[in-house]
Scaffold this active site. Sequence first.
Site, short mmCIF file in Angstrom:
data_model
loop_
_atom_site.label_atom_id
_atom_site.label_comp_id
_atom_site.label_asym_id
_atom_site.label_seq_id
_atom_site.Cartn_x
_atom_site.Cartn_y
_atom_site.Cartn_z
N CYS A 136 10.68 32.16 -27.87
CA CYS A 136 11.94 32.12 -27.13
C CYS A 136 11.96 30.94 -26.17
O CYS A 136 11.39 31.00 -25.07
CB CYS A 136 12.14 33.43 -26.38
N CYS A 139 13.61 31.57 -22.80
CA CYS A 139 12.80 32.37 -21.86
C CYS A 139 11.67 31.52 -21.26
O CYS A 139 11.38 31.62 -20.08
CB CYS A 139 12.15 33.57 -22.57
N ASP A 140 11.04 30.69 -22.09
CA ASP A 140 9.77 30.07 -21.67
C ASP A 140 9.79 28.55 -21.55
O ASP A 140 8.80 27.96 -21.09
CB ASP A 140 8.65 30.47 -22.66
#
Length: 314
Positions: A136, A139-140
């Site tokens: 992701c 997300c990261d």
Amino acid sequence: MTDTRHTKVLIIGSGPAGYTAGVYASRAMLNPLLVQGIEPGGQLTTTTEVENWPGDTEVQGPDLMVRMEAHAKAMGCDIVGDIITDLDLSQRPFTAKGDSGTTYTADAVILATGARAKWLGLPSEEKFKGFGVSACATCDGFFYRGQEIVVIGGGNTAVEEALFLTNFASKVTLIHRRDELRAEKILIDRLEKNDKIEPLWFHELAEVVGDSDPMGVTGVKVKHTKTGEITEIPCKGVFVAIGHAPANELVKDVLDTHMGGYVVTKPDSTETSIPGVFAAGDLTDHKYRQAVTSAGMGCMAALDAERFLAEDAG
Ligand code: FAD
Ligand code: NAP
């Protein structure tokens, strides 16, 4: 404490399919109850711009899903933050157990559990998950400012992730097992114009290499698909974007599935092999897998459930 809640229509999943089913079932006065699962809003909450949702030239995925939730709620859908851990479809009313301890019973069930990211299954991938290996970018990606990153895959997700990661990374290597991308032309065009992205064709990830103390990725070993030659590429982040598999754990042993686990529905319908159980969205769709098609199937499932319950009562 355990309690039991009964509903005419239980919707499992809160992606575009689930929330659209919630809107339609509410407007049919079925008082549906929707269980959101571990990812409220579904897959679109893991992306940024969505450019193909009709009516919005561009909308942020998480914003769109917040609006869908609000829409379903405003129509009267009861939205519950819980995860279904067990589903008994052997008799009616159907019974679902929630992680919260609540038991849900329902006259009809709409399955909209969507899909989840696939992994390559390498031991080194597993070892460094959360320590440099991710599925992701939204997300990261932030953790890799100024670092070199690799992205594995050649579909829309891989190309979008690679483009997004150039906001943070000094360089993104897109590793694909062929020399042709599956992604849409508009995304390929953007990729080709982006100086920070370097495609590496005909290569597969062989191993993620890193340190144990502190845990972290230092590079990847990649294998040429034709010659077998192994090359090492230094990087701090590895984003695996090789597609999604249907989230069918609740029903894979009781409903008919095909094409790698997608729930089978009858032609022109969302009916599954069990009367009163309907399926919509990426859980059933091995072909289109879009937000708008999932929403369309959510609508169909609610209409099918309404008809089923009316015939059942009459
Ligand atoms: P999902 O969105 O997968 O939602 C599934 C839901 O089920 C989740 O809420 C989850 O919590 C819930 N759930 C699962 N198991 C349980 C359980 N046991 N109990 C309760 N709930 C459960 N499509 C586009 O059209 N345009 C795009 O720009 C686009 N971009 C994308 C970008 C990325 C990074 C990804 C991964 C996908 C993208 N897609 C895009 C595809 C799109 O997101 C999917 O087609 C769509 O979200 C599928 O909707 P769905 O409702 O079937 O399921
Ligand atoms: P996808 O379209 O299935 O593509 C997966 C990619 O990963 C393919 O290029 C595939 O290679 C590669 N791959 C698969 N298994 C592999 C393995 N074991 N090793 C190496 N490479 C592997 O999946 P996706 O990109 O996640 O997209 C899923 C769905 O969501 C699609 O329908 C897509 O259109 C949709 N989506 C839409 C948008 C958008 O509209 N903007 C954005 C993201 C996703 P091959 O090509 O060789 O098979």
